[in-house]
Every structure is written in C-alpha cells, then in structure tokens.
Scaffold this active site. Structure first.
Site, short mmCIF file in Angstrom:
data_model
loop_
_atom_site.label_atom_id
_atom_site.label_comp_id
_atom_site.label_asym_id
_atom_site.label_seq_id
_atom_site.Cartn_x
_atom_site.Cartn_y
_atom_site.Cartn_z
N LYS A 152 15.56 -47.65 -11.95
CA LYS A 152 16.78 -47.48 -11.14
C LYS A 152 17.99 -47.37 -12.06
O LYS A 152 18.13 -48.13 -13.01
CB LYS A 152 16.94 -48.67 -10.19
CG LYS A 152 18.09 -48.54 -9.23
CD LYS A 152 18.04 -49.60 -8.15
CE LYS A 152 19.24 -49.53 -7.23
NZ LYS A 152 19.40 -48.23 -6.57
N ALA B 70 23.33 -43.30 3.42
CA ALA B 70 22.71 -44.61 3.70
C ALA B 70 22.10 -45.17 2.43
O ALA B 70 21.12 -44.61 1.93
CB ALA B 70 21.65 -44.46 4.78
N HIS C 144 14.81 -54.57 -8.14
CA HIS C 144 14.32 -53.19 -8.08
C HIS C 144 13.46 -52.85 -9.30
O HIS C 144 13.52 -53.55 -10.32
CB HIS C 144 15.50 -52.20 -8.01
CG HIS C 144 16.12 -52.12 -6.65
ND1 HIS C 144 17.05 -53.02 -6.20
CD2 HIS C 144 15.93 -51.24 -5.63
CE1 HIS C 144 17.41 -52.70 -4.96
NE2 HIS C 144 16.74 -51.63 -4.59
N PHE D 247 17.42 -46.78 3.70
CA PHE D 247 16.87 -46.17 4.91
C PHE D 247 15.79 -47.03 5.56
O PHE D 247 15.24 -46.64 6.58
CB PHE D 247 16.27 -44.80 4.59
CG PHE D 247 17.28 -43.69 4.48
CD1 PHE D 247 18.08 -43.34 5.56
CD2 PHE D 247 17.43 -42.98 3.30
CE1 PHE D 247 19.01 -42.30 5.47
CE2 PHE D 247 18.36 -41.95 3.20
CZ PHE D 247 19.15 -41.61 4.29
N MET E 274 11.45 -40.59 -4.25
CA MET E 274 11.89 -40.52 -2.85
C MET E 274 11.75 -39.09 -2.33
O MET E 274 11.35 -38.86 -1.19
CB MET E 274 13.35 -40.95 -2.73
CG MET E 274 13.55 -42.44 -2.86
SD MET E 274 12.99 -43.34 -1.41
CE MET E 274 14.32 -43.01 -0.26
N GLY F 89 23.11 -50.15 -4.11
CA GLY F 89 23.98 -49.78 -3.00
C GLY F 89 23.80 -50.74 -1.82
O GLY F 89 24.76 -51.07 -1.12
N THR F 90 22.58 -51.21 -1.62
CA THR F 90 22.31 -52.13 -0.51
C THR F 90 23.03 -53.46 -0.72
O THR F 90 23.60 -54.02 0.22
CB THR F 90 20.79 -52.37 -0.40
OG1 THR F 90 20.16 -51.11 -0.25
CG2 THR F 90 20.45 -53.26 0.78
N ASP G 86 5.49 -24.32 -1.64
CA ASP G 86 5.46 -22.94 -1.14
C ASP G 86 6.72 -22.58 -0.36
O ASP G 86 6.66 -21.91 0.67
CB ASP G 86 4.18 -22.72 -0.30
CG ASP G 86 4.08 -23.71 0.84
OD1 ASP G 86 5.02 -24.54 0.96
OD2 ASP G 86 3.10 -23.67 1.59
N PRO H 125 13.26 -32.83 -5.08
CA PRO H 125 11.93 -32.89 -4.44
C PRO H 125 10.81 -33.45 -5.33
O PRO H 125 9.76 -33.80 -4.83
CB PRO H 125 11.65 -31.42 -4.10
CG PRO H 125 12.41 -30.65 -5.13
CD PRO H 125 13.67 -31.44 -5.37
#
Ligand code: NAP
Length: 256
Positions: A149, A115, A145, A118, A15, A155-156, A44, A11
């Site tokens: 990275k 994926a 990129h 996205f 991303m 991956g794409t 929270d 988090p």
C-alpha cells in the site's frame, strides 16, 4: 435494467482485476475498454495507454478508477471534463483535490463517487464508531494493510476520524506532558485522536477503532480477507452514480 458502459483504469492491479471480473459478470454492465499506462492488459476490449486517448475514441457512462493517488486524481478530473461519471476506489486524495473535484462535478452536474472503502462491513464499522464516539471521546484508530500500500494513513482511517469529528468534541488525548522519545510512537494526530498504520505482508485491509473510558474499553473491528469483499460496494456505486448529479465521498452516504 439500464445498460451501463464502463471503462476501468488500472485493470492489471489487485483491485482492478476484481473489478474487471465484476463488470464482465454483471449482465447490465458492459466493459468497453481499459486504461493501462503500460498497455499490457490482456483483455478482449480496447486497451488505452492514456485516459484522454480512451475518451477521444469512446465515451463510457462510468469510469472505475483503481490506480494510484496522483493518477486517480488526474483520471477523475479528466472523466468529469469529458462528461463521464467516475467511481473511484483509489485512495490518498488530498482535501484540496476533493474540494476541486466536488466543485467540478457540481458545475458539470455529474455524479461522482469516491469511496476509500467499498466493503459494506467497513462502512458499518465507521458508522458504529461514529455512534460510539458520542459517548467515548478517547479514541485510537489502528489500521492494518498489506505492505504494497502506497499511502498512510489509509483513506478509511482518515474518513473514520472525519466522521468521528462530526460528533466528538475536539480534545487532546493522553497525558498533557506526554513526550515521544521515538518520533512517530504515538502515530498521526487528527483533532487529538491518534491513527497508527501497520504494514505487513499477509494482511489485506483491516481496521480497529478503540475507545477508552474509566474502567472500560470498546473495540470495533473490521477485516477484509480478500479483494472480492470490496466488489459489492463497487457494483452499487456504478448503479447509483448514474442517478447522482454531485460528488459523494464515502459509501456510507449512498447506502440506506
Ligand atoms: P495495485 O495492485 O498496485 O494496482 C494499481 C494499478 O494501477 C497497477 O496495475 C498499476 O500498474 C496501475 N496504474 C498505475 N498508473 C496507471 C496509469 N497511469 N494508468 C492506468 N493504470 C495505472 O493496487 P491495488 O491494491 O489494486 O489498489 C489500487 C488503489 O485502490 C489504491 O489506491 C488502493 O489504496 C485502493 N484500494 C481501495 C479500496 C476501496 O475499497 N476503495 C480497497 C483496496 C484498495 P503498474 O503496476 O504496472 O504501474
């Protein structure tokens, strides 16, 4: 609309932060916790240092993973073992890992979406490239990129080459006697196609696919200028993964 409980791994990442905002601002999504190995996320909701610790105390419907390749693989596998549906944006899984996860999802009859990109525009770029590859067999993929990275090629880029492989006859490109006088000059090679990875500060995620034929070239390009560009794909994936009972690799396979 069905309420979907979500846990996000990673988090504090670039991303991950966008995903937290997306989940918190979507009415039918509820963020019930995050997995942060340093326990440093300032949110929270409960912050778990370990994925198992998280699932032992609360089982979400969906895990969104935006971490690193090794961690992402471990999280995805653990989620499936606990009956949680993973939506994975983390890139860099090996083909063997993808096969193993596909089998695990199948045996558990659980939806899972992995994926590498996205962004809806990137998915269209891949689809258009696959269309063009029927007519143009000589192809160079250039992915660009930001310099933080971890994996290369992206991956794409690999996914694009795999989609092209489905329609293009395998061929070696360039001069048959071509020699690299500096190692890596011709980039990576998938089925004779070449992939070049550019890493620079200032970039986000970009890719161009160049096709060449006698007297003409065609370039198909997509640019993500910020990470919010990926979130519409994450939202759709969280909704659709609830209806799946297998692993789907690539957003193009769930969009109409
Ligand atoms: P990032 O900013 O480096 O974020 C990764 C986060 O994962 C960091 O906050 C890191 O924390 C955290 N992390 C590492 N190990 C962890 C663990 N065991 N548990 C929980 N969190 C952990 O990278 P990003 O740019 O957000 O990208 C994340 C992934 O998404 C990469 O694989 C990237 O290639 C991929 N990506 C996918 C898309 C897509 O559309 N699918 C688009 C962009 C990027 P620390 O830094 O404190 O270790």
């Amino acid at each position: 609309m069905e309420q979907i409980n979500v846990v996000i791994a990673g988090p504090r990442g670039r991303m991950g932060k966008e995903a937290v905002e997306l989940v918190q601002n979507t009415q039918h999504f509820t963020l019930i916790g995050v997995v942060d190995h340093k326990g440093a996320a300032n949110l929270d909701v409960p912050v778990y240092k370990d994925i198992k610790e998280c699932f032992e105390s609360d089982i979400p419907h969906v895990l969104i993973d935006l971490t690193t390749p090794e961690v992402g693989y471990h999280h995805t596998k653990t989620a499936l073992e606990y009956g949680v549906r993973p939506v994975v944006g983390t890139t860099g899984f090996t083909p063997d890992e993808l096969i193993e996860l596909t089998q695990l999802a199948e045996s558990k009859k659980l939806g899972c979406i992995i994926a590498p990109n996205f962004a809806i525009g990137a998915v269209l770029m891949m689809k258009f490239s696959q269309m063009a590859a029927k007519y143009f067999g000589d192809i160079e993929i250039i992915e660009l990129h930001h310099d933080q990275k971890l994996d290369a090629p992206s991956g794409t880029a690999v996914k694009t080459a795999e989609m092209i492989k489905e329609v293009r006859e395998a061929k070696v490109q360039g001069h048959p006697d071509e020699k690299e006088t500096l190692r890596g000059a011709r980039g990576a090679d998938i089925d004779g196609m070449h992939i070049h990875s550019v890493r620079l500060p200032g970039l986000i995620a970009h890719q161009q696919v160049m096709f060449g034929a006698e007297g003409q070239t065609l370039t198909i390009r997509h640019d993500s200028y910020n990470r919010a560009s990926f979130m519409s794909g994450v939202k759709v994936s969280v909704e659709i993964v609830m209806k799946l009972d297998t692993l789907v690799y690539g957003l193009e396979n769930i969009l109409e």
